[in-house]
Design an enzyme around this catalytic site. Structure first.
Site, PDB file in Angstrom:
ATOM      1  CG  ASP A  25      -1.708   1.228   1.441  1.00 52.26           C
ATOM      2  OD1 ASP A  25      -1.688   2.089   0.529  1.00 52.26           O
ATOM      3  OD2 ASP A  25      -2.375   1.352   2.489  1.00 52.26           O
ATOM      4  CE  LYS A  87      -1.782   7.132  -3.353  1.00 49.97           C
ATOM      5  NZ  LYS A  87      -2.297   6.203  -2.323  1.00 49.97           N
ATOM      6  CD  GLU A 187      -5.070   3.518  -2.327  1.00 46.77           C
ATOM      7  OE1 GLU A 187      -5.944   4.289  -1.889  1.00 46.77           O
ATOM      8  OE2 GLU A 187      -3.937   3.905  -2.645  1.00 46.77           O
ATOM      9  CG  ASP A 209      -9.654   4.302   0.455  1.00 49.34           C
ATOM     10  OD1 ASP A 209      -9.150   4.894   1.433  1.00 49.34           O
ATOM     11  OD2 ASP A 209      -8.983   3.695  -0.385  1.00 49.34           O
TER      12      ASP A 209
END
Lengths: 626, 216
Positions: A25, A87, A187, A209
């Site tokens: 992850d 990210k 994810e 999420d």
């Protein structure tokens, strides 16, 4: 007859273990690896640690970059050279991220091709290189946890709503890190795998999420072990950081009034305020009230303010509602009503906030699953997927979708849609094109991703020119262009002129992606670093080893004096002193020599001790027998 | 349209239920460009399709070719699995959508394509004008205020009913499949045009509702 059992190998690997791949992850705030072991996914934690690697990189004045917890701890002291939230910049251009940059203490520029570059210690880094450093650290931590080099084959997760360029950037980062990516997995989809929801034979699942920097919601149907994603929706600019910012704004407004607007732009202040805000937010998850507490020693500032959970929730209500808007849109795409959702899964550390749990439960009319740690569930799911990809099981199947429609710009700037959003991947479509002028030998294409009607409102994926069409009258050429989105959600385009059969393979260079040459260059740089990294690691290992040996020897010095011959004793004392001296230095070879010498000199002592132990054991036994 | 040909597996010779892969030996097959969506899912061309059966085929065939099961295979096999999986998904997407499935059948039986005949059924012509007016006014109102035009909800109910009627009309025209060149194909095209209009209008209403919820 008794015997002494000696454990020769500390980290013995069980023989016959199936080849495994890592599930990684790669998060905005934290990154983590998991692996499939003994029929289930497990998080890889080195002894006594969480395994969670903060996605932070610090470039110290000297030596190689530091990644993870230590890097995060340097954030306040050296904010300009500590990079985080990388990210958010993957596959993006500078114009996409001006808003984000305004609240970050480090600076960013773009290179001649418009690629974003983050600056630290006077050097520029691409988000891919930085993510590669994080991935390498995650791999290191995984190796420590395993007690052997971790597999380089891996599955890496990305937010479901990542577009093509962001996915390609993630793949490039892994390549630079020397990892072999089996699959890019979304994810939320990974999270649903971790929950073992395949045990239920039929139903609809919503995965909510909310991570540090991104949000998405995914609606899946589960039937006979098949997970089929029906729809996904999200916001790549919404995450826990935005909730922190609302608290940080309190401090900024107040302190700007007291100390001037200039003050709040100070990078050290910004970093301190960010951490204070995050801290207060976390406290508000458990307590109805928290203190926003800020210390900036070099400015002699100590600022405090009490915040109640009610106030915090009022200040962030619009952010929460934005997540619910996405849920509505995803449900609409899936042609479902909130009441038709059977299970709700929460993913991402930010879903710990009570307001999120309350609002999600209210919207779906169902208490969400929270059995797994929301920080770990994605990595666990990635390990499940890695096991499937390594041939571990065939009973489970994941059918995921592409989050955004793919289209081509047509005359006048409108878009002709080629692949609709929420198409199951892999998917492909072939479109026919022709020439509009006599003897035209090329056609220009502008590929976009997005839901808006005009090309200018969508995200440019790339432009390419189809060349080599044989000269013929206008409208005669028949060019078939094939668009293929693979199981990773990444696009490839190929074309064929059908009247002549001339074919052309086209690599679509994403607007904000790296060229192959750039990736190669970074790969080489990576190898160079890897040698340094390796040397640094070896030095650290040798020092630890020598340290352990020194301790063990000193502990048994009495026994040595009593039992060893004079020559061996002198030899040992000499080697001990030399090893201690060498352990102060950085030279791999000197360390290695000292260690080997020490080991040789310690052999007589080891034999003596073994003998003693054996005798004691035998004695113990005979005593026990009596 | 000729009946579906059952091909033998290129590896073991067993008859193939789907051209994408062999259920008997697992070999991923080379699929001809000419394979139709019905071929890919191992079905005879037909308008009447059971959605559950279609899903069952998608999942059981996906278990044969999904790239996830070829993670450790050689590059050529992986590539073929990718392609066949895409063919499968493409075929499923088309066949599971009533309107797209009907459109495909009309065109492949030699009927008019949408670009060749844009006419709608007679019954629509007057009403479409009214519906458009309501939609345009509602869209304009949504831009200037957050008030809800109550006529929109009533319209949504009406259009949904009409959609059901149009589907039924299409079923009558396409089930059983008409002969190639039959006048029923032109009639089906017009019903299909009506259906497409209804779908667009319903999508527009849905997006009005969503943005209304978002404006609050």
């Amino acid at each position: 007859m008794g015997y002494v059992e000696l454990n020769v190998l500390n980290n013995a690997v069980p023989a016959g273990a199936a080849p495994a791949a890592l599930g990684i992850d790669l998060g905005t705030t934290n990154s983590l690896a998991a692996i499939w072991r003994d029929g289930r996914p497990v998080v890889l934690r080195p002894e006594g640690r969480s395994g969670l690697v903060p996605s932070v990189i610090h470039f110290p004045e000297q030596g190689p970059p530091v990644v993870g917890r230590e890097a995060r701890d340097s954030a306040v002291a050296d904010p300009r050279n500590t990079l985080f939230s990388v990210k958010r910049f993957m596959g993006r251009g500078l114009a996409d991220v001006t808003q984000e940059l305004a609240s970050l203490p480090y600076s960013a520029t773009q290179n001649e091709r418009g690629l974003i570059q983050l600056e630290a210690r006077g050097r520029r880094y691409s988000p891919e290189e930085l993510s590669a450093l994080i991935l390498r650290k995650v791999h290191d931590v995984a190796s420590q946890a395993l007690g052997e080099p971790a597999p380089t084959k891996c599955v890496i997760t990305v937010p479901a709503y990542f577009d093509d360029a962001q996915r390609q950037s993630t793949r490039d980062a892994a390549r630079i890190a020397g990892l072999d990516v089996l699959r890019i997995v979304n994810e939320p989809t990974a999270a649903s795998l971790a929950y073992g929801l395949d045990q239920r034979d039929k139903g609809h699942v919503a995965v909510f999420d909310l991570g540090g920097g991104t949000f998405d919601v995914t609606i899946l149907s589960i039937e006979d072990g098949v997970f089929r994603v029906l729809a996904t929706h999200g916001d790549t600019h919404l995450g826990g950081d935005d909730f922190d910012q609302r608290l940080a704004d309190l401090a900024r407004t107040d302190l700007a009034a007291q100390h001037g607007a200039e003050f709040v732009l100070d990078p050290a202040f910004q970093q301190a305020v960010r951490q204070a805000a995050e801290h207060a937010k976390i406290q508000l998850t458990n307590d109805p009230e928290a203190e926003l507490h800020l210390m900036v020693p070099h400015k002699r500032i100590a600022w405090r303010r009490r915040v109640t959970r009610t106030e915090f929730e009022a200040r962030t209500a619009d952010l929460v509602e934005r997540t619910i808007d996405s849920c509505r849109r995803a449900l609409s795409d899936a042609k479902l009503q909130p009441g038709q959702i059977d299970e709700v899964v929460l993913v991402g550390g930010s879903t710990r906030m009570p307001v999120i749990r309350r609002r999600v439960a209210e919207f779906f009319g169902r208490v969400p699953h929270t059995e797994h740690n929301p920080d770990e569930v994605v990595a666990l799911g990635a390990a499940v997927q890695a096991n499937i990809l390594m041939g571990g099981r065939r009973d489970m199947l994941l059918l995921d979708v592409t989050p955004l429609s793919l289209g081509l710009e047509t005359m006048g700037g409108a878009i002709s849609k080629i692949l609709e959003r929420n198409s199951t991947v892999p998917c492909e479509a072939t479109e026919g094109f022709t020439t509009y002028a006599d003897d035209q030998t090329g056609i220009d294409f502008h590929i976009v991703q997005g839901e808006r009607e005009m090309a200018q409102d969508c995200r440019t994926l790339g432009r390419f020119k189809l060349k080599g069409i044989p000269p013929m009258p206008a409208g005669m050429a028949r060019v078939a262009v094939r668009f293929h989105i693979d199981a990773d959600g990444v696009l490839t385009v190929s074309a064929k002129e059908q009247s002549t059969g001339a074919s052309a393979h086209i690599d679509v260079q994403p607007m904000h992606g790296l060229t192959d040459a750039e990736v190669e260059g970074m790969l080489k740089a990576g190898y160079a670093n890897a040698v340094d990294d390796f040397a640094a690691r070896r030095v650290a290992d040798l020092r630890t080893e020598i340290g352990t040996m020194v301790l063990a020897t000193e502990k048994h010095m009495n026994a040595a004096h009593a039992g060893l011959d004079k020559e061996s004793l002198l030899d040992l004392a000499d080697a001990l002193a030399k090893a201690k001296a060498a352990a102060l230095g950085n030279d791999v070879q000197a360390l290695q020599r000292a260690r080997d010498e020490f080991e040789r000199a310690a052999l007589p002592l080891a034999a003596l001790l073994m003998n003693n132990v054996a005798q004691k054991a035998l004695m113990g036994r005979s005593l026990g027998d009596m | 349209m000729s009946a579906r040909r059952v091909l033998p597996c290129s590896a073991c010779g067993a008859p193939l239920e789907t051209p994408v892969a062999c259920a008997a030996c697992g070999a991923v097959q080379e699929v001809a460009d000419a394979a139709t969506p019905f071929d890919v899912l191992g079905l005879e061309p037909t308008h009447a399709l059971d959605e559950r059966e279609l899903r069952r085929r998608l999942t059981s065939f996906s278990r044969l070719v999904h790239p996830d099961f070829f993670g450790t295979a050689d590059a050529a096999t992986r590539e073929r699995a990718e392609q066949n999986s895409a063919r499968l998904n493409q075929a499923f997407d088309l066949l599971s959508d009533d309107a797209r499935r009907a459109d495909w059948l009309v065109v492949h039986l030699g009927g008019p394509a949408e670009s060749q005949d844009r006419a709608m059924p007679q019954a629509f012509l007057v009403e479409v004008l009214d519906w458009n007016e309501i939609l345009e006014e509602a869209a304009a109102a949504a831009r200037s205020s957050s008030d809800v035009d109550p006529r929109v909800d009533a319209l949504a109910v009406e259009l949904t009913e009409r959609r059901g009627a149009a589907q039924q009309a299409l079923r009558k025209l396409l089930d059983p499949l008409p002969e190639p060149g039959s006048p029923r194909l032109t009639a089906a095209r017009r019903e299909l045009n009506g259906l497409r209009y209804l779908d667009r209008a319903l999508r527009q209403i849905e997006s009005l509702r969503l943005s209304r919820a978002e404006r609050r």
